[in-house]
Design an enzyme around this catalytic site. Structure first.
Site, PDB file in Angstrom:
ATOM      1  N   GLY A 175       0.808  -1.220   0.000  1.00  0.00           N
ATOM      2  CA  GLY A 175       0.000   0.000   0.000  1.00  0.00           C
ATOM      3  C   GLY A 175       0.840   1.268   0.000  1.00  0.00           C
ATOM      4  CG  HIS A 223       3.265   0.713  -5.334  1.00  0.00           C
ATOM      5  ND1 HIS A 223       3.423   1.747  -4.439  1.00  0.00           N
ATOM      6  CD2 HIS A 223       3.817  -0.381  -4.760  1.00  0.00           C
ATOM      7  CE1 HIS A 223       4.039   1.295  -3.368  1.00  0.00           C
ATOM      8  NE2 HIS A 223       4.297   0.014  -3.525  1.00  0.00           N
TER       9      HIS A 223
END
Ligand code: PAF
Length: 290
Positions: A37, A43
């Site tokens: 996260g 990402h």
């Protein structure tokens, strides 16, 4: 389980397994990006690549307790699921899997995946148990999500090599794809931990990438002795405020064993504490062709 527009957020292992079984029964290919996260462009690059390789793109968001040492930043690690869901949605993720730690590791949990040699190098000595935690959670996530293809950043080069080896050793039928490091405009490798840096530390942090570039330049000038390249990087990074070098290594890109000379594509990897934040970076050094 709830669907937000066209993204599905799943928080239980059972529901994730049912969803993956449903997708596979329907003949869909599953592309998977595991994350902890606090998503950033690095990402999102993994997810954009994933989008190209599967019918369904699944992202896990799980701050895995077993890969943090007792004095590391597990409690402080930045978390914001709503923000992450919005970002994941913007790059076309279909499913977010965000399990609870107590479901992933119940009280009687006792099984781990451990590699013999690769974790002994680079980050391994200063992060005992870290790669065991990574290999274990990635195996569990692979078993729950059942992807055909999975994506990992080259920034965590040792992790990528370990996952590739583990997939081969355990005969997992999963293609592992490494995705190049995404950098800030000044070269700093993107990392969720960059958020911890003060302004002055942030300036010092640039030295990691700069030292890798300088090593490549030195190599182009004919310096191939690993010790000399490491010395140059160490002097350069060491001259910046708030830094403490953990390691600078020049090694074989597959075995991660140190080499004496750069004679073919060779990994230069480093870990540096800037203030309280431990940063890593790496590059493949390539000697000039004759
Ligand atoms: O690279 C990471 O974010 C983590 O190590 C991973 C692969 C998601 C396992 O927790």
């Amino acid at each position: 389980m709830h669907a937000e527009a066209n993204i599905l957020t799943i928080s239980t292992i059972d529901q994730m397994q049912q969803e993956s079984a449903r997708l596979l029964d329907a003949g869909k290919t599953i592309a998977f990006v595991p994350t902890m996260g606090w998503l950033h462009e690095g990402h999102l690059a993994l997810m954009r690549e994933g989008r190209k390789h599967g019918d369904t793109l699944i992202v896990s968001i799980f701050v895995n307790p077993t890969q943090f040492g007792p004095t590391e930043d597990f409690q402080d690690y930045p978390r914001d699921l709503d923000r992450d869901v919005t970002l994941a949605k913007s790059v076309g993720v279909d499913v977010i899997f965000a399990p609870e730690a107590k479901a992933m590791y119940d009280k009687a949990y006792q099984t781990h995946v451990d590699l013999e040699m690769l974790p002994r190098h680079l980050c391994g000595p200063s992060r005992p148990g870290h790669f065991r935690g990574v290999a274990t959670v990635v195996t569990k996530l692979f078993n729950i999500v059942r992807p055909q293809v999975a994506f990992f950043g080259e920034k965590d080069y040792q992790q990528l090599v370990i996952i590739r080896r583990m997939v081969r050793d355990l005969n997992l039928d999963i293609r592992v794809i490494g995705v190049p490091t995404v950098r800030e405009s000044d070269g700093l490798a993107m990392s969720s931990r960059n958020t911890y840096l003060s302004e002055e530390e942030r300036r010092s942090a640039r030295s990691l990438f700069q030292s890798l570039q300088q090593a490549q330049d030195s190599l182009a000038e004919g310096i191939t002795v690993a010790g000399e390249l490491i010395h140059g990087a160490s002097e350069f990074i060491g001259s910046k405020p708030h830094v403490q070098i953990d390691y600078i290594a020049i090694c074989d890109p597959e075995t991660l064993e140190d080499v004496d000379r750069v004679e073919g594509p060779t990994l230069m990897a480093l870990a540096v504490r800037v203030g309280k934040t431990r940063l890593i970076d790496n590059a493949i050094l390539k000697p000039m062709e004759d």
